[in-house]
Design a protein around this motif. Sequence first.
Motif, PDB file in Angstrom:
ATOM      1  N   LEU A 155      82.922  54.768  22.851  1.00 28.73           N
ATOM      2  CA  LEU A 155      84.194  55.339  22.068  1.00 28.73           C
ATOM      3  C   LEU A 155      85.053  54.209  21.644  1.00 28.73           C
ATOM      4  N   ALA A 156      85.065  53.017  22.400  1.00 32.26           N
ATOM      5  CA  ALA A 156      85.891  52.006  21.713  1.00 32.26           C
ATOM      6  C   ALA A 156      85.612  51.492  20.731  1.00 32.26           C
ATOM      7  N   ILE A 157      84.258  51.212  20.237  1.00 36.59           N
ATOM      8  CA  ILE A 157      83.835  50.902  19.040  1.00 36.59           C
ATOM      9  C   ILE A 157      83.887  52.152  17.818  1.00 36.59           C
ATOM     10  N   ALA A 158      83.807  53.304  18.365  1.00 37.37           N
ATOM     11  CA  ALA A 158      84.196  54.210  17.434  1.00 37.37           C
ATOM     12  C   ALA A 158      85.768  54.179  16.948  1.00 37.37           C
ATOM     13  N   THR A 159      86.272  53.998  17.792  1.00 39.68           N
ATOM     14  CA  THR A 159      87.932  53.974  17.669  1.00 39.68           C
ATOM     15  C   THR A 159      88.273  52.688  16.731  1.00 39.68           C
ATOM     16  N   LEU A 160      87.370  51.637  17.024  1.00 38.69           N
ATOM     17  CA  LEU A 160      87.982  50.199  16.244  1.00 38.69           C
ATOM     18  C   LEU A 160      87.494  50.615  14.799  1.00 38.69           C
ATOM     19  N   TRP A 161      86.371  51.130  14.569  1.00 38.51           N
ATOM     20  CA  TRP A 161      85.735  51.270  13.387  1.00 38.51           C
ATOM     21  C   TRP A 161      86.658  52.171  12.393  1.00 38.51           C
ATOM     22  N   ALA A 162      87.314  53.399  13.109  1.00 35.28           N
ATOM     23  CA  ALA A 162      87.894  54.414  12.433  1.00 35.28           C
ATOM     24  C   ALA A 162      89.411  53.760  12.403  1.00 35.28           C
ATOM     25  N   GLU A 163      89.799  52.887  13.037  1.00 32.08           N
ATOM     26  CA  GLU A 163      91.079  52.203  12.782  1.00 32.08           C
ATOM     27  C   GLU A 163      91.231  51.316  11.706  1.00 32.08           C
ATOM     28  N   LEU A 164      89.856  50.618  11.541  1.00 33.93           N
ATOM     29  CA  LEU A 164      89.612  49.509  10.143  1.00 33.93           C
ATOM     30  C   LEU A 164      89.528  50.516   8.889  1.00 33.93           C
ATOM     31  N   LEU A 165      88.717  51.284   9.093  1.00 31.73           N
ATOM     32  CA  LEU A 165      88.926  52.185   7.757  1.00 31.73           C
ATOM     33  C   LEU A 165      90.412  52.846   7.523  1.00 31.73           C
ATOM     34  N   ASN A 166      90.833  53.398   8.315  1.00 30.01           N
ATOM     35  CA  ASN A 166      92.171  54.068   8.166  1.00 30.01           C
ATOM     36  C   ASN A 166      93.106  53.069   7.883  1.00 30.01           C
ATOM     37  N   GLN A 167      92.930  51.756   8.240  1.00 32.76           N
ATOM     38  CA  GLN A 167      93.932  50.832   7.689  1.00 32.76           C
ATOM     39  C   GLN A 167      93.666  50.301   6.164  1.00 32.76           C
ATOM     40  N   ALA A 168      92.314  50.542   5.907  1.00 34.32           N
ATOM     41  CA  ALA A 168      92.051  50.238   4.434  1.00 34.32           C
ATOM     42  C   ALA A 168      92.079  51.298   3.686  1.00 34.32           C
ATOM     43  N   GLY A 169      92.771  52.471   4.053  1.00 34.88           N
ATOM     44  CA  GLY A 169      93.185  53.633   3.471  1.00 34.88           C
ATOM     45  C   GLY A 169      92.128  54.641   3.226  1.00 34.88           C
ATOM     46  N   VAL A 170      91.098  54.605   3.974  1.00 40.57           N
ATOM     47  CA  VAL A 170      90.109  55.587   4.039  1.00 40.57           C
ATOM     48  C   VAL A 170      90.388  56.391   5.257  1.00 40.57           C
ATOM     49  N   GLU A 171      90.956  57.706   5.200  1.00 38.36           N
ATOM     50  CA  GLU A 171      91.188  58.426   6.333  1.00 38.36           C
ATOM     51  C   GLU A 171      89.847  58.898   7.212  1.00 38.36           C
ATOM     52  N   THR A 172      89.969  58.599   8.338  1.00 37.31           N
ATOM     53  CA  THR A 172      88.683  58.842   9.230  1.00 37.31           C
ATOM     54  C   THR A 172      89.194  59.615  10.582  1.00 37.31           C
ATOM     55  N   GLN A 173      88.127  60.114  11.140  1.00 37.32           N
ATOM     56  CA  GLN A 173      88.475  60.719  12.517  1.00 37.32           C
ATOM     57  C   GLN A 173      87.113  60.383  13.396  1.00 37.32           C
ATOM     58  N   ALA A 195      75.515  63.002  22.358  1.00 34.07           N
ATOM     59  CA  ALA A 195      77.110  62.859  23.263  1.00 34.07           C
ATOM     60  C   ALA A 195      77.796  61.665  22.631  1.00 34.07           C
ATOM     61  N   LEU A 196      77.042  60.847  21.853  1.00 32.64           N
ATOM     62  CA  LEU A 196      77.916  59.595  21.264  1.00 32.64           C
ATOM     63  C   LEU A 196      79.015  60.118  20.423  1.00 32.64           C
ATOM     64  N   PRO A 197      80.325  59.089  20.530  1.00 32.14           N
ATOM     65  CA  PRO A 197      81.053  59.493  19.371  1.00 32.14           C
ATOM     66  C   PRO A 197      80.573  59.190  18.001  1.00 32.14           C
ATOM     67  N   LEU A 249      82.496  49.612   6.208  1.00 33.78           N
ATOM     68  CA  LEU A 249      81.790  49.212   7.678  1.00 33.78           C
ATOM     69  C   LEU A 249      80.772  48.144   7.537  1.00 33.78           C
ATOM     70  N   GLU A 250      80.082  48.479   6.497  1.00 33.23           N
ATOM     71  CA  GLU A 250      78.848  47.173   6.444  1.00 33.23           C
ATOM     72  C   GLU A 250      79.373  46.016   6.272  1.00 33.23           C
ATOM     73  N   ALA A 251      80.493  45.887   5.555  1.00 33.60           N
ATOM     74  CA  ALA A 251      81.049  44.356   5.534  1.00 33.60           C
ATOM     75  C   ALA A 251      81.588  43.911   6.737  1.00 33.60           C
ATOM     76  N   GLN A 252      82.045  44.758   7.592  1.00 36.94           N
ATOM     77  CA  GLN A 252      82.716  44.419   8.719  1.00 36.94           C
ATOM     78  C   GLN A 252      81.606  44.177   9.772  1.00 36.94           C
ATOM     79  N   ARG A 253      80.662  45.027   9.709  1.00 40.00           N
ATOM     80  CA  ARG A 253      79.438  44.712  10.910  1.00 40.00           C
ATOM     81  C   ARG A 253      78.871  43.253  10.361  1.00 40.00           C
ATOM     82  N   ASN A 254      78.915  42.914   9.321  1.00 36.52           N
ATOM     83  CA  ASN A 254      78.000  41.622   8.782  1.00 36.52           C
ATOM     84  C   ASN A 254      79.053  40.481   8.354  1.00 36.52           C
TER      85      ASN A 254
END
Length: 105
Positions: free
Chosen positions: A10-28, A46-48, A65-70
Amino acid sequence: MRRLTTAPNLAIATLWAELLNQAGVETQVQRAWAGSIAGEIPVDQALPEVWVLDDARLEEARALLEAQRNLPEQHWVCAACGERVDGPFGQCWNCGALRPQGDAR
């Protein structure tokens, strides 16, 4: 709404979602608490998950997300104290000196 990816926790899912939301791509984040039923359903189900709300922005979200992961590794040596600094830090943790501009090895 389209699923972008499954996160390991959940921590990683939330981090990724927040990164995308701040970039203007709405996520949940979906399945945030589904891990509590692991065993009753397969663990991989059962994974987020991170979902993009606008289908048209799915590829943009994938690229962000790919740019952030690499991110490129960064290593520099502080000119003030000689400390070797690794990671995305722009300031020496030993003496507080700032990394010289253009020094992103």
